[in-house]
Design a protein around this motif. Structure first.
Motif, PDB file in Angstrom:
ATOM      1  N   UNK A 113       0.824  -1.209   0.000  1.00  0.00           N
ATOM      2  CA  UNK A 113       0.000   0.000   0.000  1.00  0.00           C
ATOM      3  C   UNK A 113       0.857   1.257   0.000  1.00  0.00           C
ATOM      4  N   UNK A 114       2.000   1.213   0.655  1.00  0.00           N
ATOM      5  CA  UNK A 114       2.902   2.366   0.636  1.00  0.00           C
ATOM      6  C   UNK A 114       3.463   2.610  -0.754  1.00  0.00           C
ATOM      7  N   UNK A 115       3.843   1.537  -1.439  1.00  0.00           N
ATOM      8  CA  UNK A 115       4.355   1.667  -2.806  1.00  0.00           C
ATOM      9  C   UNK A 115       3.281   2.219  -3.728  1.00  0.00           C
ATOM     10  N   UNK A 116       2.049   1.695  -3.626  1.00  0.00           N
ATOM     11  CA  UNK A 116       0.958   2.154  -4.489  1.00  0.00           C
ATOM     12  C   UNK A 116       0.645   3.624  -4.212  1.00  0.00           C
ATOM     13  N   UNK A 117       0.624   4.017  -2.943  1.00  0.00           N
ATOM     14  CA  UNK A 117       0.371   5.411  -2.608  1.00  0.00           C
ATOM     15  C   UNK A 117       1.441   6.324  -3.204  1.00  0.00           C
ATOM     16  N   UNK A 118       2.686   5.914  -3.138  1.00  0.00           N
ATOM     17  CA  UNK A 118       3.772   6.711  -3.706  1.00  0.00           C
ATOM     18  C   UNK A 118       3.632   6.837  -5.217  1.00  0.00           C
ATOM     19  N   UNK A 119       3.297   5.739  -5.887  1.00  0.00           N
ATOM     20  CA  UNK A 119       3.132   5.768  -7.345  1.00  0.00           C
ATOM     21  C   UNK A 119       1.993   6.708  -7.755  1.00  0.00           C
ATOM     22  N   UNK A 120       0.916   6.735  -6.972  1.00  0.00           N
ATOM     23  CA  UNK A 120      -0.239   7.541  -7.329  1.00  0.00           C
ATOM     24  C   UNK A 120      -0.035   9.021  -6.997  1.00  0.00           C
ATOM     25  N   UNK A 121       0.651   9.314  -5.911  1.00  0.00           N
ATOM     26  CA  UNK A 121       0.785  10.715  -5.507  1.00  0.00           C
ATOM     27  C   UNK A 121       1.996  11.408  -6.114  1.00  0.00           C
ATOM     28  N   UNK A 122       3.032  10.628  -6.472  1.00  0.00           N
ATOM     29  CA  UNK A 122       4.285  11.249  -6.906  1.00  0.00           C
ATOM     30  C   UNK A 122       4.801  10.797  -8.265  1.00  0.00           C
ATOM     31  N   UNK A 123       4.166   9.767  -8.867  1.00  0.00           N
ATOM     32  CA  UNK A 123       4.728   9.211 -10.099  1.00  0.00           C
ATOM     33  C   UNK A 123       3.693   9.045 -11.209  1.00  0.00           C
ATOM     34  N   UNK A 124       2.602   9.788 -11.158  1.00  0.00           N
ATOM     35  CA  UNK A 124       1.690   9.872 -12.289  1.00  0.00           C
ATOM     36  C   UNK A 124       0.763   8.701 -12.509  1.00  0.00           C
ATOM     37  N   UNK A 125       0.642   7.774 -11.563  1.00  0.00           N
ATOM     38  CA  UNK A 125      -0.317   6.674 -11.710  1.00  0.00           C
ATOM     39  C   UNK A 125      -1.694   7.202 -11.318  1.00  0.00           C
ATOM     40  N   UNK A 126      -2.640   7.129 -12.256  1.00  0.00           N
ATOM     41  CA  UNK A 126      -3.962   7.702 -12.002  1.00  0.00           C
ATOM     42  C   UNK A 126      -5.041   6.658 -11.786  1.00  0.00           C
ATOM     43  N   UNK A 127      -4.750   5.409 -12.125  1.00  0.00           N
ATOM     44  CA  UNK A 127      -5.749   4.348 -11.952  1.00  0.00           C
ATOM     45  C   UNK A 127      -5.016   3.090 -11.520  1.00  0.00           C
ATOM     46  N   UNK A 128      -5.558   2.442 -10.493  1.00  0.00           N
ATOM     47  CA  UNK A 128      -4.949   1.212  -9.998  1.00  0.00           C
ATOM     48  C   UNK A 128      -6.035   0.188  -9.716  1.00  0.00           C
ATOM     49  N   UNK A 129      -5.717  -1.078  -9.993  1.00  0.00           N
ATOM     50  CA  UNK A 129      -6.551  -2.209  -9.588  1.00  0.00           C
ATOM     51  C   UNK A 129      -5.675  -3.102  -8.725  1.00  0.00           C
ATOM     52  N   UNK A 130      -6.063  -3.292  -7.487  1.00  0.00           N
ATOM     53  CA  UNK A 130      -5.331  -4.155  -6.565  1.00  0.00           C
ATOM     54  C   UNK A 130      -6.079  -5.477  -6.429  1.00  0.00           C
ATOM     55  N   UNK A 131      -5.453  -6.551  -6.879  1.00  0.00           N
ATOM     56  CA  UNK A 131      -6.021  -7.892  -6.762  1.00  0.00           C
ATOM     57  C   UNK A 131      -5.399  -8.540  -5.522  1.00  0.00           C
ATOM     58  N   UNK A 132      -6.080  -8.425  -4.393  1.00  0.00           N
ATOM     59  CA  UNK A 132      -5.522  -8.914  -3.147  1.00  0.00           C
ATOM     60  C   UNK A 132      -5.372 -10.433  -3.144  1.00  0.00           C
ATOM     61  N   UNK A 133      -6.346 -11.136  -3.667  1.00  0.00           N
ATOM     62  CA  UNK A 133      -6.320 -12.597  -3.598  1.00  0.00           C
ATOM     63  C   UNK A 133      -5.236 -13.196  -4.479  1.00  0.00           C
ATOM     64  N   UNK A 134      -4.976 -12.568  -5.630  1.00  0.00           N
ATOM     65  CA  UNK A 134      -3.959 -13.109  -6.547  1.00  0.00           C
ATOM     66  C   UNK A 134      -2.651 -12.334  -6.496  1.00  0.00           C
ATOM     67  N   UNK A 135      -2.538 -11.387  -5.584  1.00  0.00           N
ATOM     68  CA  UNK A 135      -1.282 -10.690  -5.305  1.00  0.00           C
ATOM     69  C   UNK A 135      -0.683 -10.017  -6.534  1.00  0.00           C
ATOM     70  N   UNK A 136      -1.464  -9.178  -7.160  1.00  0.00           N
ATOM     71  CA  UNK A 136      -0.964  -8.423  -8.309  1.00  0.00           C
ATOM     72  C   UNK A 136      -1.700  -7.084  -8.379  1.00  0.00           C
ATOM     73  N   UNK A 137      -1.161  -6.194  -9.167  1.00  0.00           N
ATOM     74  CA  UNK A 137      -1.798  -4.893  -9.385  1.00  0.00           C
ATOM     75  C   UNK A 137      -1.667  -4.520 -10.847  1.00  0.00           C
ATOM     76  N   UNK A 138      -2.639  -3.757 -11.323  1.00  0.00           N
ATOM     77  CA  UNK A 138      -2.589  -3.204 -12.678  1.00  0.00           C
ATOM     78  C   UNK A 138      -2.659  -1.696 -12.528  1.00  0.00           C
ATOM     79  N   UNK A 139      -1.750  -1.002 -13.203  1.00  0.00           N
ATOM     80  CA  UNK A 139      -1.698   0.455 -13.076  1.00  0.00           C
ATOM     81  C   UNK A 139      -1.690   1.112 -14.449  1.00  0.00           C
ATOM     82  N   UNK A 140      -2.234   2.345 -14.480  1.00  0.00           N
ATOM     83  CA  UNK A 140      -2.196   3.196 -15.662  1.00  0.00           C
ATOM     84  C   UNK A 140      -1.473   4.486 -15.282  1.00  0.00           C
TER      85      UNK A 140
END
Length: 320
Positions: free
Chosen positions: A190-217
């Protein structure tokens, strides 16, 4: 609450009204001209050829009798096509609709038989000088050729609930949450995702908790998504792969509330051993949060409304 489909329907209605205004008058003029030479095939073809330019973007123009049998050829901008002369169109979608008293009908959109593309047909009733119905003028259009206003439909911001696969919902009480790799490293993820969204231009994220992956735009390359596996998500060095970018002023979600949304995902993930969050999404521009629970039910809700809800509320919603 606004009807979930009302805004989309309103957009479609506006487009159809624009087309009706564009087509009704020229088709009436063509019907008047055809009534004077009815039912001579060559004369009808001549009228259609002469008047075709009055109907913008028309693919085929033709004449039918009252039984929906074609009594002219198809006239197009490429010339006269005789293949459909005598064709019975009575079972086509546009002939199964009721023509209004005005004599003009703009059909619902349908898939064409030959090109297999979204199409629609305008129908104009033809009458003789005494008002007796003689038949119809038909004008076919490929939807992609129509001069629509093409205003982009804007997704409204209201809460929508969608029930999932009944077979999953029916067996939900026979399953329980198992700790995934993402669950075991959720603080880092969650810390990595927050950093990507607030400081590195990621505007959309899908977090798949059960399969341990994320998709980012990412804003600098919005047409491609990136798939991040658990090894990437637990390595803060991943942030070095994306350029530093200031948080967008056009974002609906304030940057300081991304942390709150992600923390709420964590709480829903662990709220119950039977009903729990399987995946969560956040888009900072439309301000919507997406939730999919273990019962396969999904919710799409404005982020601020989402943050106002308590865990007990979501447990109850997931169970319904």
């Amino acid at each position: 609450m606004t009807d979930p489909k009302a805004a989309l329907k309103e957009s479609i209605v506006r487009q159809r009204e624009s087309l009706r205004k564009l087509l009704q008058s020229p088709l009436y003029d063509i019907a008047e001209a055809c009534s004077r030479v009815w039912p001579a095939r060559p004369a009808l073809n001549d009228v259609l050829r002469e008047k075709l330019e009055l109907v913008p973007n028309c693919k085929y123009l033709y004449v039918l009798n009252t039984e929906a049998i074609q009594i002219s050829d198809n006239v197009s901008r490429d010339g006269v096509i005789s293949n459909d002369y005598g064709r019975d169109r009575s079972r086509r979608p546009y002939m199964c609709e009721v023509v209004p008293s005005s004599g003009f009908l703009l059909s619902d959109t349908y898939i064409s038989l030959r090109a297999h593309r979204p199409s629609l047909t305008a129908i104009q009733l033809v009458r003789d000088s005494d008002g007796k119905a003689l038949g119809f003028i038909g004008a076919d259009f490929d939807l992609r050729d129509l001069p629509l206003t093409r205003e982009l439909y804007e997704e409204p911001r209201y809460w929508q609930q969608i029930k999932g696969d009944p077979s999953i919902r029916g067996t939900v009480f026979h399953q329980s949450r198992a700790d995934s790799d993402m669950d075991k490293h959720l603080d880092t993820v969650l810390s990595v995702v927050e950093e990507l969204m607030t400081k590195h231009g990621v505007f959309h994220v899908i977090l798949h908790f059960s399969s341990s992956r994320a998709i980012i735009w990412q804003m600098e390359d919005p047409y491609r998504y990136r798939l991040l596996d658990i090894d990437s998500l637990i390595d803060p060095d991943i942030c070095l792969a994306y350029p530093h970018q200031a948080y967008s002023r056009e974002a609906t979600v304030p940057s300081n509330q991304i942390h709150e949304v992600l923390e709420a995902f964590r709480q829903l993930r662990f709220m119950d051993e039977t009903f729990y969050l399987r995946s969560g999404t956040l888009n900072i521009f439309n301000g919507l949060v997406g939730l999919t629970f273990s019962c396969d039910g999904s919710h799409y809700i404005p982020y601020d409304e989402f943050l106002d809800k308590k865990h007990a509320f979501w447990s109850m919603q997931a169970a319904n």
